[in-house]
Design an enzyme around this catalytic site. Structure first.
Site, PDB file in Angstrom:
ATOM      1  N   ALA A 129      -3.121 -21.980  26.604  1.00  0.00           N
ATOM      2  CA  ALA A 129      -4.003 -22.813  27.689  1.00  0.00           C
ATOM      3  C   ALA A 129      -4.132 -23.791  27.683  1.00  0.00           C
ATOM      4  O   ALA A 129      -2.667 -24.376  28.359  1.00  0.00           O
ATOM      5  CB  ALA A 129      -5.858 -21.846  27.484  1.00  0.00           C
ATOM      6  N   ARG A 130      -4.419 -24.908  27.111  1.00  0.00           N
ATOM      7  CA  ARG A 130      -4.621 -25.997  27.660  1.00  0.00           C
ATOM      8  C   ARG A 130      -4.757 -26.784  25.839  1.00  0.00           C
ATOM      9  O   ARG A 130      -5.817 -25.927  25.303  1.00  0.00           O
ATOM     10  CB  ARG A 130      -5.671 -26.560  27.849  1.00  0.00           C
ATOM     11  N   GLU A 162      -0.384 -33.498  23.468  1.00  0.00           N
ATOM     12  CA  GLU A 162       1.229 -33.070  24.581  1.00  0.00           C
ATOM     13  C   GLU A 162       2.148 -33.588  24.921  1.00  0.00           C
ATOM     14  O   GLU A 162       1.691 -34.164  26.628  1.00  0.00           O
ATOM     15  CB  GLU A 162       0.628 -31.835  25.431  1.00  0.00           C
ATOM     16  N   ILE A 219      -5.110 -14.838  32.782  1.00  0.00           N
ATOM     17  CA  ILE A 219      -4.054 -13.934  31.107  1.00  0.00           C
ATOM     18  C   ILE A 219      -4.907 -13.137  30.456  1.00  0.00           C
ATOM     19  O   ILE A 219      -4.858 -12.562  29.559  1.00  0.00           O
ATOM     20  CB  ILE A 219      -3.555 -15.973  30.888  1.00  0.00           C
ATOM     21  N   HIS A 234       4.910 -25.291  24.843  1.00  0.00           N
ATOM     22  CA  HIS A 234       4.732 -24.766  25.970  1.00  0.00           C
ATOM     23  C   HIS A 234       5.757 -24.497  26.917  1.00  0.00           C
ATOM     24  O   HIS A 234       6.164 -24.484  28.346  1.00  0.00           O
ATOM     25  CB  HIS A 234       4.300 -26.390  27.658  1.00  0.00           C
ATOM     26  N   LEU A 235       6.825 -22.765  26.402  1.00  0.00           N
ATOM     27  CA  LEU A 235       7.088 -22.292  27.439  1.00  0.00           C
ATOM     28  C   LEU A 235       6.834 -20.918  27.132  1.00  0.00           C
ATOM     29  O   LEU A 235       7.304 -19.947  27.906  1.00  0.00           O
ATOM     30  CB  LEU A 235       8.298 -22.195  26.312  1.00  0.00           C
ATOM     31  N   ASP A 242       1.731 -23.158  21.611  1.00  0.00           N
ATOM     32  CA  ASP A 242       2.074 -23.306  22.814  1.00  0.00           C
ATOM     33  C   ASP A 242       1.228 -24.550  23.256  1.00  0.00           C
ATOM     34  O   ASP A 242       2.971 -25.211  24.092  1.00  0.00           O
ATOM     35  CB  ASP A 242       3.014 -22.265  23.361  1.00  0.00           C
ATOM     36  N   ASP A 298     -17.103 -14.948  27.105  1.00  0.00           N
ATOM     37  CA  ASP A 298     -16.982 -15.667  28.323  1.00  0.00           C
ATOM     38  C   ASP A 298     -18.038 -15.457  28.971  1.00  0.00           C
ATOM     39  O   ASP A 298     -18.714 -14.069  29.049  1.00  0.00           O
ATOM     40  CB  ASP A 298     -16.230 -14.633  29.342  1.00  0.00           C
TER      41      ASP A 298
END
Length: 332
Positions: free
Chosen positions: A242-243, A271, A162, A290-291, A266, A182
């Site tokens: 992401a999370r 959650e 992503i 979360h869409l 999101d 990263d």
């Protein structure tokens, strides 16, 4: 040499309408479709299907592939997952057998990246925070350098599928500077992507928008914590698709409550959020359920992907997106 016409079984949440009649016909063109109503549990009713299945096509809600299930599926050669993260479905037993595993993570990355691009552009423009009907008194904000997409810096955390796709989409906006954190990407690789690699704190200090795309691993929990949030410039926006636990929400709250930062979330931690969470009422916070991943018509992309994975396996071609034990450890 091809494998011939494989026996195909489908497993996911019963009632989830992923494959329509036309899709089922496409599976039938590749082999023998053993079921049209998806398996939701490896119960006694699944025994006959598992005994014959050479391919299992999974999706959200597919029960885990544990040793007991695999013992009942001696012919299984491909587990093709028509969704993103496959971590909750695989067990160590899978790697002890010659089973190809594929994921739809590459197909699911596209809508998440599109959502992220829209969020970045809207965040810089202040669209989500400056709501309401036209009012010419708002023209006094025209000169406010807090808003706009010219000369802004977008910090990307994680060169995942992503994250890389977001970088690609941002190339259409050369007036936006893109930086990357990263630890597994070299400066040369970052340059080939058209971005500048920075350490995390330095990236945060220069980011008007911070967009998170790292996997959920023990070492990435609260990756964006007090130091990183404090480093962000006033008025910056944090985007998380992401999370939830990648952000330290306790550390984030005071920055949001004061209005110093904005957030487009999101995913959250926990959650879903409790109904009394102050995040739900903050004007500088946009919560979506979360869409960002595949929804509605976008599911067809994952359907196309998984059918192609079955075709490739049946004719012994390389997978589009094969999951190995080592790669699984770094996936979201």
């Amino acid at each position: 040499m091809s494998r011939g016409q494989p026996n195909i079984a489908i497993a996911h949440w019963p009632g989830l309408e992923l494959f329509g009649n036309a899709d089922l016909d496409r599976f039938r063109a590749l082999g023998t479709l053993l079921n049209t109503e998806p398996i939701g549990a490896w119960d006694d009713q699944a025994n006959a299907l598992l005994a014959d299945a050479e391919v299992v096509v999974g999706h959200w809600g597919c029960p885990p592939l544990d040793a007991a299930m695999l013992d009942r599926a001696p012919r299984l050669g491909l587990f093709a997952y028509a969704a993103g993260t496959v971590k909750m479905t695989l067990t160590d037993a899978v790697w002890d057998r010659s089973i190809r595993v594929t994921s739809g993570a590459n197909a699911n990355a596209e809508p998440v990246a599109e959502f992220t691009l829209a969020a970045i552009l809207f965040a810089n423009k202040g669209v989500l925070w400056r709501r309401g009907p036209a009012d010419f008194s708002a023209l006094s904000d025209m000169g406010d350098r807090q808003w706009g997409n010219y000369g802004r810096t977008v910090g990307i955390v994680g060169a995942s599928l992503i994250g890389r796709r977001v970088v690609e989409l941002l190339r259409a906006f050369p007036h936006l500077k893109v930086t990357l954190y990263d630890p597994y990407v070299t400066s040369e690789e970052a340059a080939s992507l058209g971005v500048e690699k920075l350490e995390l704190d330095e990236l945060c200090a220069g980011a008007d928008v911070l967009s998170i795309h790292a996997p959920a691993l023990p070492e990435t929990m609260h990756l964006i914590g007090p130091a990183q949030l404090a480093a962000l410039p006033d008025g910056a926006t944090v985007i998380n698709t992401a999370r939830g636990p990648l952000i330290d929400h306790e550390a984030l709250m005071p920055h949001l409550a004061s209005g110093r930062l904005h957030a487009i979330l999101d995913v959250t931690d926990p959650e879903p959020l409790p109904e009394d969470s102050p995040l739900l009422d903050m004007p500088n916070v946009w919560i979506s359920p979360h869409l960002a991943g595949s929804q509605g018509t976008e599911l067809a992309r994952m359907t196309d992907n998984v059918i192609e994975e079955v075709r490739r396996w049946s004719v012994r071609e390389q997978a589009l997106n094969e999951v190995t034990r080592d790669r699984l450890a770094t996936m979201a």
